[in-house]
Design a protein around this motif. Structure first.
Motif, mmCIF file in Angstrom:
data_model
loop_
_atom_site.group_PDB
_atom_site.id
_atom_site.type_symbol
_atom_site.label_atom_id
_atom_site.label_comp_id
_atom_site.label_asym_id
_atom_site.label_seq_id
_atom_site.Cartn_x
_atom_site.Cartn_y
_atom_site.Cartn_z
ATOM 1 N N ASN A 13 0.827 -1.216 0.000
ATOM 2 C CA ASN A 13 0.000 0.000 0.000
ATOM 3 C C ASN A 13 0.862 1.268 0.000
ATOM 4 O O ASN A 13 0.539 2.267 0.647
ATOM 5 N N ASP A 14 1.958 1.187 -0.741
ATOM 6 C CA ASP A 14 2.862 2.334 -0.815
ATOM 7 C C ASP A 14 2.347 3.338 -1.851
ATOM 8 O O ASP A 14 2.127 2.995 -3.021
ATOM 9 N N ALA A 15 2.155 4.562 -1.415
ATOM 10 C CA ALA A 15 1.525 5.575 -2.267
ATOM 11 C C ALA A 15 2.367 5.886 -3.501
ATOM 12 O O ALA A 15 1.824 6.075 -4.600
ATOM 13 N N GLN A 18 1.926 3.148 -6.004
ATOM 14 C CA GLN A 18 0.580 3.243 -6.590
ATOM 15 C C GLN A 18 0.518 4.382 -7.602
ATOM 16 O O GLN A 18 -0.087 4.243 -8.667
ATOM 17 N N TRP B 30 -6.797 10.936 -9.407
ATOM 18 C CA TRP B 30 -5.743 10.385 -8.555
ATOM 19 C C TRP B 30 -5.956 10.779 -7.097
ATOM 20 O O TRP B 30 -5.772 9.969 -6.187
ATOM 21 N N TYR B 34 -6.279 8.191 -4.158
ATOM 22 C CA TYR B 34 -5.349 8.295 -3.030
ATOM 23 C C TYR B 34 -6.118 8.386 -1.706
ATOM 24 O O TYR B 34 -5.785 7.707 -0.733
ATOM 25 N N MET B 37 -7.473 5.011 -0.843
ATOM 26 C CA MET B 37 -6.481 4.008 -0.439
ATOM 27 C C MET B 37 -5.763 4.400 0.851
ATOM 28 O O MET B 37 -5.234 3.558 1.548
ATOM 29 N N HIS B 38 -5.746 5.682 1.135
ATOM 30 C CA HIS B 38 -5.030 6.136 2.337
ATOM 31 C C HIS B 38 -5.953 7.045 3.143
ATOM 32 O O HIS B 38 -5.755 8.263 3.177
#
Lengths: 191, 552
Positions: A13-15, A18, B30, B34, B37-38
């Motif tokens: 899950n590394d931005a 990604q 994006w 993002y 996902m975060h």
């Protein structure tokens, strides 16, 4: 960053990984979504949903085929699900009864090369376009399309035939495609 | 266009072409991915919401209380100082820059007038060169990449606009629409010039819709010079009206010269290379000289579509009506909880909420709001709302007014009494009467709705709003210091207040509309009266909201 590094990063899950994966594949994937979607905004929504699935299910990727192909299948399924969810999909064109729809010539866009082809595809009615995208471009069989769209296999076949005819007409009018040369029969040649 | 493909390899052709096709998504995509996902890094947006709500609360607070006037005076004083400073600086700037008042539509109007009178020989000249860019994605409208445009009537009705190449960008876009053309020019004190009688500089030019044509111009030119009058032969290319004189005479006064003219000859061969029609009605179609131009234009059009659709489908209007029941709670002001023995001999230290006989009454809320689908499960909304609240106090009316007092707080937060006369008694009297404490409020609710559950037909939402409120009118009956009388007094009314609204509702979709029904709770954050009055009143509305929403 190599594809392996990107995959390893995405698994954690590394931005940054990604972002790299997204930057590499998003332009082509947006092109895929755009062929299915009503407009660019819808296509971007599909792309967003698709990439969220990609990143959240990246651990299911087995390295058995090209990563782009795996992402592309997720995108296509996301597009189909999005179209199904949208009530307008079933309202606008009943996929079984789209035969009588005509295309006004002035509606055909004048965009060059690949863009022009894609825009010509997007001129087709939604049902036609979906079947054509899935069969001719994405390579799904009519049986798979039938399951995906909840229609009969034969319906998919007939819709594709009509879509193809309609698109051919458009592309020939736009001089992108050439008409097949008439083959002279031996009899005619003898005469 | 030559093609290596034919119908026989149709599928392969489609695959090849579509594989070549790429589009570049906007940054928004994006960011959304993002954030999904975060989620831990979403704090900036949440903190922005908190800051917004705090700001609203602060505004409400600053408009509440005994120091309101003093604060307002300070703010006014500061504002006037700032305004004065700004005014001075503007004046200084104004000295250094020219004051060009040049509206291109005025020039067009002059030319058009000349055409309509038939007394002039209006010449519209357009010279194109390749130093800038033009695109037009409608088939009947395009402009050369860069141009010197000169409108030239006869005698005094002349005007010329010269756009020469420079380092900055001049963009002019004419979109289809019914409005007459308007070109507005923003001035810039840079070193540019305006030839002729008017002088000045221009940085931005925008052209509003012109009839049914769409024209889009983008050029690297910056300097515009307006020459008035201008000689006929100054223009690089001459253009004459396409229609004959009779047609010109019949033309509407609103007709724009740009739409009725086309270039017919070129005087300067050097400038003639990409000579193109400026724009025309459907009969005067644009011509594009080279395939590379066309490719560039279409490429530009493809990737620079109007951004107006970005909001399409995400905005909706909601109209709603909420009948409610209004309750209130009274508190002793915290500064005066125990006033016994402090010199205010009439003060009753009993719980004021128990000391009065009160009954809830009805209220009504109606309003319009604009909703934006921020996320699939989150809607932001803001609107304008009218509220009516009423609360009844049971009292008795006497034939003759009696003396009474109310306890107030000084600026030093010390209690003191003021004396009033009133015919209304809390406990004993001749005629039972119901006193209506009522307010008419105007609110600006800002908030969000969160989707909790959804099927195809029905959705369940929970929402909250913060509502800065202005009290337009009120009837206020204050309880006396000894809790024995009611005194009608609106002077201590809090004109500005803040309310918080909470609701949950079910949303049903019908053809084109969405209906919302569900309970709502609205609570007043600050007291109805300001801090001078020793009793705080908080209103609470329990209502049932009925709303209708339509997508824009």
């Amino acid at each position: 960053m190599t594809e392996e590094q990107m995959l390893a990063g995405c698994l954690q899950n590394d931005a940054a990984s990604q972002d790299a994966l997204y930057s590499r594949h998003s332009p082509r994937m947006l092109g895929v979504c755009y062929r299915f979607a009503k407009n660019r905004e819808d296509a971007e929504d599909m792309l967003q949903e698709g990439f969220i699935k990609v990143f959240s299910q990246i651990h299911q990727y087995r390295n058995e085929g090209a990563l782009e192909g795996w992402i592309r299948r997720i995108m296509v399924h996301t597009c189909i699900n999005s179209l199904k969810k949208n009530k307008k999909f079933s309202d606008s064109v009943d996929i079984s009864f789209a035969g009588g729809i005509g295309i006004r010539e002035e509606a055909i866009p004048s965009i060059m090369q690949a863009k022009e082809v894609v825009e010509c595809i997007r001129v087709l009615p939604l049902g036609y376009r979906t079947v054509l995208n899935l069969y001719a471009i994405e390579g799904y069989s009519h049986k798979e399309i039938g399951i995906m769209l909840d229609i009969e296999e034969s319906t998919s076949r007939s819709q594709y035939t009509r879509a193809k005819t309609m698109l051919e007409d458009i592309l020939i009018k736009k001089k992108i495609l050439q008409k097949p040369k008439e083959k002279t029969t031996p009899v005619a040649a003898a005469i | 266009m030559e093609s290596k493909y034919n119908i026989e390899n149709f599928e392969r052709f489609l695959r090849d072409k579509t594989d070549e096709f790429k589009m570049y998504p906007s940054k928004r995509v994006w960011y959304s991915i993002y954030n999904n996902m975060h989620p831990g890094n979403r704090l900036p947006s949440i903190s922005m919401c908190i800051v917004l709500i705090c700001s609203l609360l602060l505004v409400g607070y600053l408009n509440t209380g005994s120091n309101q006037e003093m604060r307002a005076a300070k703010v006014l004083e500061k504002s006037s100082t700032i305004a004065s400073t700004e005014s001075n600086s503007r004046n200084i700037t104004g000295v250094s820059m020219a004051s060009p008042v040049c509206f291109y539509n005025a020039a067009l109007a002059q030319t058009s007038t000349a055409v309509n009178n038939g007394s002039a020989d209006p010449v519209y000249a357009a010279t194109a060169n390749r130093s800038a860019h033009v695109f037009g994605h409608h088939s009947n409208a395009s402009l050369p990449r860069s141009q010197n445009i000169a409108g030239n009537g006869s005698g005094e009705n002349t005007a010329a606009v010269d756009i020469s190449t420079s380092t900055q960008t001049l963009a002019a876009v004419i979109e289809a629409g019914a409005q007459p053309p308007i070109i507005t020019v923003n001035t810039n004190p840079a070193s540019q010039f305006l030839a002729g009688t008017d002088q000045g500089t221009f940085q931005d030019v925008s052209i509003n819709p012109v009839n049914n044509n769409s024209i889009a111009i983008a050029t690297t030119s910056k300097n515009l010079s307006v020459q008035q009058p201008a000689a006929k032969d100054q223009a690089g290319i001459k253009a004459v009206p396409e229609a004959d004189a009779k047609t010109q005479e019949n033309a509407s006064n609103e007709a724009v010269a740009v739409n009725t003219l086309k270039p017919v000859e070129t005087q300067q061969a050097d400038n003639a290379a990409p000579s193109e029609t400026v724009a025309g009605q459907s009969t005067s179609a644009a011509t594009i000289t080279t395939a590379s131009d066309k490719a560039w234009i279409e490429n530009y059009a493809m990737y620079n579509r109007p951004a107006t659709k970005k909001w399409a489908g995400k905005l909706s209007w909601q109209a709603y009506l909420t009948p409610s029941v209004v309750y209130r709670k009274l508190y002793n002001n915290t500064a005066n909880k125990d006033l016994s023995g402090n010199g205010t001999g009439n003060f009753n230290n009993a719980n004021v909420d128990v000391a009065v006989t009160q009954k809830p009454s009805f209220g009504l809320e109606t309003g319009l709001s604009l909703q934006y689908d921020f996320l699939k499960i989150l809607k932001l909304k803001a609107g304008l709302q009218l509220n009516y609240t009423r609360y009844n106090a049971q009292a008795y009316e006497n034939q003759h007014p009696i003396a009474s007092s109310i306890t107030l707080n000084s600026e030093e937060n010390l209690p003191y009494e003021v004396f009033r006369t009133t015919p209304y008694s809390n406990n004993i009297g001749l005629n039972p009467v119901s006193l209506h404490n009522e307010t008419y409020q105007l609110s600006l609710p800002v908030g969000a709705d969160l989707k909790l559950f959804s099927t195809d037909l029905i959705s369940w939402y929970a929402g909250a709003t913060i509502q800065p409120t202005f009290v337009m009118y009120a009837n206020s009956y204050l309880i006396s210091s000894d809790r024995r009388n009611y005194i009608k007094d609106r002077s201590m009314l809090n004109r500005f207040n803040v309310n918080a609204g909470f609701e949950t509702y079910l949303s049903f979709k019908t053809s084109g509309y969405t209906w919302q029904v569900g309970p709502q709770f609205r609570s007043q954050i600050f007291s109805t009266n300001n801090k001078i009055y020793s009793v705080e009143e908080r209103l609470m509305n329990f209502g049932f909201k009925i709303g209708i929403t339509k997508k824009l």
